[in-house]
Scaffold this active site. Structure first.
Site, PDB file in Angstrom:
ATOM      1  N   LYS A 105       0.850  -1.196   0.000  1.00 25.18           N
ATOM      2  CA  LYS A 105       0.000   0.000   0.000  1.00 25.18           C
ATOM      3  C   LYS A 105       0.889   1.251   0.000  1.00 25.18           C
ATOM      4  O   LYS A 105       2.040   1.211   0.432  1.00 25.18           O
ATOM      5  CB  LYS A 105      -0.905  -0.002   1.241  1.00 25.18           C
ATOM      6  CG  LYS A 105      -2.049  -0.985   1.153  1.00 25.18           C
ATOM      7  CD  LYS A 105      -3.021  -0.801   2.306  1.00 25.18           C
ATOM      8  CE  LYS A 105      -4.119  -1.844   2.281  1.00 25.18           C
ATOM      9  NZ  LYS A 105      -5.068  -1.667   1.159  1.00 25.18           N
ATOM     10  N   ARG A 128     -10.368 -11.559   1.208  1.00 25.38           N
ATOM     11  CA  ARG A 128     -11.216 -12.597   0.600  1.00 25.38           C
ATOM     12  C   ARG A 128     -10.538 -13.973   0.675  1.00 25.38           C
ATOM     13  O   ARG A 128     -11.225 -14.995   0.710  1.00 25.38           O
ATOM     14  CB  ARG A 128     -11.569 -12.208  -0.845  1.00 25.38           C
ATOM     15  CG  ARG A 128     -10.420 -12.122  -1.779  1.00 25.38           C
ATOM     16  CD  ARG A 128     -10.729 -11.274  -3.017  1.00 25.38           C
ATOM     17  NE  ARG A 128     -10.889  -9.870  -2.687  1.00 25.38           N
ATOM     18  CZ  ARG A 128     -11.190  -8.911  -3.560  1.00 25.38           C
ATOM     19  NH1 ARG A 128     -11.407  -9.212  -4.826  1.00 25.38           N
ATOM     20  NH2 ARG A 128     -11.313  -7.657  -3.184  1.00 25.38           N
TER      21      ARG A 128
HETATM   22  N1  BES Z   1      -8.178  -3.832   3.760  1.00 22.53           N
HETATM   23  C1  BES Z   1      -8.357  -3.412   2.445  1.00 22.53           C
HETATM   24  C2  BES Z   1      -9.640  -2.667   2.196  1.00 22.53           C
HETATM   25  C3  BES Z   1      -9.790  -1.342   2.905  1.00 22.53           C
HETATM   26  C4  BES Z   1      -9.491  -0.177   2.240  1.00 22.53           C
HETATM   27  C5  BES Z   1     -10.278  -1.304   4.179  1.00 22.53           C
HETATM   28  C6  BES Z   1      -9.651   1.030   2.885  1.00 22.53           C
HETATM   29  C7  BES Z   1     -10.445  -0.095   4.810  1.00 22.53           C
HETATM   30  C8  BES Z   1     -10.135   1.065   4.158  1.00 22.53           C
HETATM   31  C9  BES Z   1      -8.339  -4.618   1.509  1.00 22.53           C
HETATM   32  O1  BES Z   1      -7.601  -5.706   1.915  1.00 22.53           O
HETATM   33  C10 BES Z   1      -7.799  -4.145   0.229  1.00 22.53           C
HETATM   34  O2  BES Z   1      -6.678  -3.749   0.194  1.00 22.53           O
HETATM   35  N2  BES Z   1      -8.622  -4.178  -0.786  1.00 22.53           N
HETATM   36  C11 BES Z   1      -8.251  -3.723  -2.079  1.00 22.53           C
HETATM   37  C12 BES Z   1      -8.748  -4.743  -3.043  1.00 22.53           C
HETATM   38  C13 BES Z   1      -8.240  -4.527  -4.417  1.00 22.53           C
HETATM   39  C14 BES Z   1      -6.781  -4.908  -4.501  1.00 22.53           C
HETATM   40  C15 BES Z   1      -9.086  -5.361  -5.318  1.00 22.53           C
HETATM   41  C16 BES Z   1      -8.930  -2.385  -2.316  1.00 22.53           C
HETATM   42  O3  BES Z   1     -10.078  -2.232  -1.965  1.00 22.53           O
HETATM   43  O4  BES Z   1      -8.284  -1.494  -2.857  1.00 22.53           O
HETATM   44 ZN    ZN Z   2      -5.517  -5.530   1.401  1.00 19.34          ZN
END
Ligand code: BES
Ligand code: ZN
Ligand code: ZN
Length: 491
Positions: A268, A342
């Site tokens: 991230k 997931r």
């Molecule tokens: N934990 C994150 C989602 C998230 C984002 C939670 C912001 C709280 C605040 C999750 O694991 C993630 O990174 N999801 C990605 C998925 C993508 C790679 C398809 C996302 O939502 O960007």
């Molecule tokens: Zn994630």
């Protein structure tokens, strides 16, 4: 793997109390016919507000009046005819904030005598909003806040049993918030496992922790894989609560427990990583509901399932482009190590279905940033393979103010996650970011084996980066705890 069964410990019944160790809040609550403290809160409707005055009792409005050695805090709740549950809760939270500002150690709360046609149980909403308004996460503050030690409830229509229930729910919301607000370096998978084990002091609970090398032995490969790059071992935590004998019906609550989500090799970026200790807010909500069960012993059967991992970037982290085999036997192509929720939920759901045959599954997960774009921070995303569950969850959302909005799960979404060299892919073939929340849900659906299931994406609602407002504090909100209590009918 090990499991605990312990003896139930009785709590103090002379007084009710709300106690939260990290927040340092310990308040005794007692019912009285007349006030014996020198600080009094009065909830006032517009028609009760005395005119002329600079206080007109609008929702959220408050005024302080001094009369010799007594302090009166007037809290407006607006028009009795157009009052809503969230108005009552928010106004009561404002009252709590006033008490904190005044640093009073004890006070009395006068409940309104007026009837409210539009809210089922106004006194209950007021007390709940009021207690929730006291939440503060002060562990890392050098100067600790002054929290009151005693609350007197004057002329309340609430029975001691109802008060106890509201207290227990508020305590669980605080507990869930604390778990989320606390450092990721403290709240690790084994910390969450320890919390689950503590519940077994109640003899209706058992806890099973599958961790470390045992995960792979049990074919829980996706949990083991996502957790393999971290210095702390991953775990699958299973709590069973048996409150209803001779009934095979049991709900499984599954909560995403990523104790820190760095994104892994798909790291991230700055601006997106700083709040990722809250990626276990689903797990916190599940632990919160379990905690209420341990206090109130409701006549239900419940399983709480938490896949817990730290999604770390390290030399041993899993690889984008690899294919891994899930507990169900399906193989998954990794298109992003940041779509890890997931993966661990897939194993948790499949294992739960296989080993416990629940009658329904509700999962809560901070699954996708996309749900924030769709619904913002006020409403969580709802996905389901069952209209009855979806409607019941939606109604619980309306009742508690933890609102939900349902999204479709058309078969085209499922088609978009079909793999090329594996069975499934963890990202869709859609353009980047398209329908990401639905795609995440469609992925989970593949592991439910058609058991009635509801998925709640709380990525927008679990953590409030804006300012506090009403019963919603800054940072961890505890979203889902009150919703699930209402859904499960816990009293
Ligand atoms: N934990 C994150 C989602 C998230 C984002 C939670 C912001 C709280 C605040 C999750 O694991 C993630 O990174 N999801 C990605 C998925 C993508 C790679 C398809 C996302 O939502 O960007
Ligand atoms: Zn994630
Ligand atoms: Zn995540």
């Amino acid at each position: 793997m090990f499991s605990f069964k312990c003896i139930f410990i009785l709590f103090d019944i002379a007084f009710s109390h709300i106690f939260n160790p990290l927040s340092g809040l310990f308040m005794k609550i007692r019912r009285r016919e007349t006030a014996t403290t020198s600080t009094q809160i009065r909830f006032v409707t517009t028609s009760e507000a005395e005119m002329p005055s600079d206080f007109s009792a609008r929702p959220g409005e408050s005024a302080i009046r001094y009369d010799r050695d007594r302090t009166f805090i007037y809290c407006g709740i607006g028009d009795a005819a157009s009052c809503t549950l969230s108005i009552l809760c928010s106004s009561a939270a404002v009252a709590a904030q006033s008490i904190l500002k005044l640093k009073r150690s004890e006070f009395s709360v006068n409940f309104p005598r007026t009837g409210f046609d539009c809210v089922e149980n106004p006194h209950s909403a007021l007390l709940e909003g009021f207690l929730l308004g006291f939440y503060q996460f002060s562990k890392y503050k050098s100067e600790k806040p002054n929290t009151p030690a005693l609350i007197e409830l004057i002329s309340t229509k609430l029975s001691p049993k109802e008060i106890r229930k509201i207290e227990a729910v508020s305590e669980s919301v605080f507990y869930a918030r604390d778990l989320v607000n606390e450092n990721a370096s403290v709240v690790t998978p084994s910390y969450l496992a320890d919390e689950a084990c503590k519940l077994t002091k109640n003899k209706r609970f058992t806890a099973t922790i599958i961790s470390g090398a045992t995960l792979r032995k049990k074919k829980l490969n996706l949990i083991a894989t996502v957790g393999q790059g971290a210095p702390v071992p991953p775990a699958l935590i299973i709590m069973e609560y048996h409150g209803k004998k001779n009934s095979s019906a049991q709900t499984a609550l599954v909560g995403k427990g990523v104790t820190f989500d760095s994104g892994g090799q798909n790291l991230k970026t700055t601006g997106n990583i700083e709040t990722m200790r809250h990626d276990m807010a689903g797990a916190a909500a599940v632990l919160g509901v379990m905690k209420t069960c341990s206090i109130l012993n409701p006549p239900i059967n419940l399983i709480g399932v938490i896949p817990a991992v730290h999604n770390a970037l390290g030399s041993n982290s899993f690889f984008p482009g690899d294919v891994y085999t899930a507990y169900s036997g399906k193989t998954v192509e990794i298109w992003s190590t940041d779509a890890e929720g997931r993966l661990i939920l897939a194993d948790a759901i499949a294992y739960c279905v296989d080993r416990y045959a629940p009658s329904e599954i509700i999962d809560l997960a901070t699954l996708t940033g996309g749900i924030k774009s769709a619904l913002g921070t006020l409403v969580a995303g709802l996905f389901s393979n069952n209209d009855h569950i979806a409607e019941k969850l939606f109604d619980a959302g309306e009742k508690t103010g933890e609102r939900l909005w349902r999204f479709p799960l058309y078969q085209e979404y499922t088609a978009s996650i079909k793999g090329d060299i594996g069975d499934l892919r963890n990202l869709s073939k859609f353009k980047k970011g398209y329908a990401s929340s639905i795609v995440g849900a469609a992925f989970l659906q593949e592991f439910t084996d058609s058991v009635p299931w509801g998925h709640i994406d709380i990525a927008g609602t679990a953590f409030n980066e804006g300012g506090a407002g009403g019963i919603v504090p800054q940072f961890a909100t505890g979203f889902g705890v009150r919703l699930l209590h209402s859904y499960l009918g816990i009293h």
